[in-house]
Design a protein around this motif. Structure first.
Motif, PDB file in Angstrom:
ATOM      1  N   ALA A  79      -4.555  -0.935  -4.965  1.00  0.00           N
ATOM      2  CA  ALA A  79      -4.814  -0.470  -3.602  1.00  0.00           C
ATOM      3  C   ALA A  79      -5.997  -1.220  -2.988  1.00  0.00           C
ATOM      4  O   ALA A  79      -5.952  -1.623  -1.823  1.00  0.00           O
ATOM      5  N   LEU A 133       0.823  -1.217   0.000  1.00  0.00           N
ATOM      6  CA  LEU A 133       0.000   0.000   0.000  1.00  0.00           C
ATOM      7  C   LEU A 133       0.855   1.264   0.000  1.00  0.00           C
ATOM      8  O   LEU A 133       0.492   2.261  -0.617  1.00  0.00           O
ATOM      9  N   SER A 189       0.613   4.090  -2.868  1.00  0.00           N
ATOM     10  CA  SER A 189       0.342   5.504  -2.565  1.00  0.00           C
ATOM     11  C   SER A 189       1.444   6.406  -3.136  1.00  0.00           C
ATOM     12  O   SER A 189       1.158   7.514  -3.593  1.00  0.00           O
TER      13      SER A 189
END
Length: 130
Positions: free
Chosen positions: A100, A22, A26
């Motif tokens: 994600a 993650l 990001s």
């Protein structure tokens, strides 16, 4: 009791791996408009620890997506060459959002497994106290 401890260790390794995934997703989303940015790819490997449970995972080395960078025409951009083009980012927002979501679901599944093993350990200890 060791099996319950091993299952918590396995789910914890999954939690760490998905959290790292993650983090990279990001970073990719944050750099979607950064010229010359290459998408970071995360892979998983088996964690070979002498004391750890078998089946644990960890993140492998971060690789950069080697797909060709798109050429963007903008003569006013400071990085544009003499023809008015510059290298854009090869991050696809739709793919990053899907990654994600997948990482989030995997994280939640590992968290549920961890919680179930914790509850079972607590139940076993309660039974042994009686």
């Amino acid at each position: 009791m060791a099996d319950l401890s091993d299952s918590r260790g396995l789910s914890a390794s999954g939690l760490r791996a998905q959290a790292a995934r993650l983090r990279h997703v990001s970073e990719n989303i944050a750099n979607v408009d950064t010229p010359g940015y290459r998408r970071k790819l995360t892979s998983f490997e088996a964690e070979l620890a002498p004391k750890g449970p078998e089946g644990a995972v960890k993140t492998g080395p971060v690789r950069l997506d080697q797909r060709e960078l798109p050429r963007v025409y903008d003569p006013s951009h400071p990085m544009a060459d003499a023809t008015g083009y510059y290298d854009g980012s090869n991050v696809d927002l739709v793919i990053e959002i899907a990654d994600a979501r997948e990482a989030q679901r995997s994280y939640e599944a590992n968290l549920k497994l961890f919680d179930q093993a914790r509850q079972m350990s607590r139940g076993l200890l309660d039974l042994l106290r009686r």
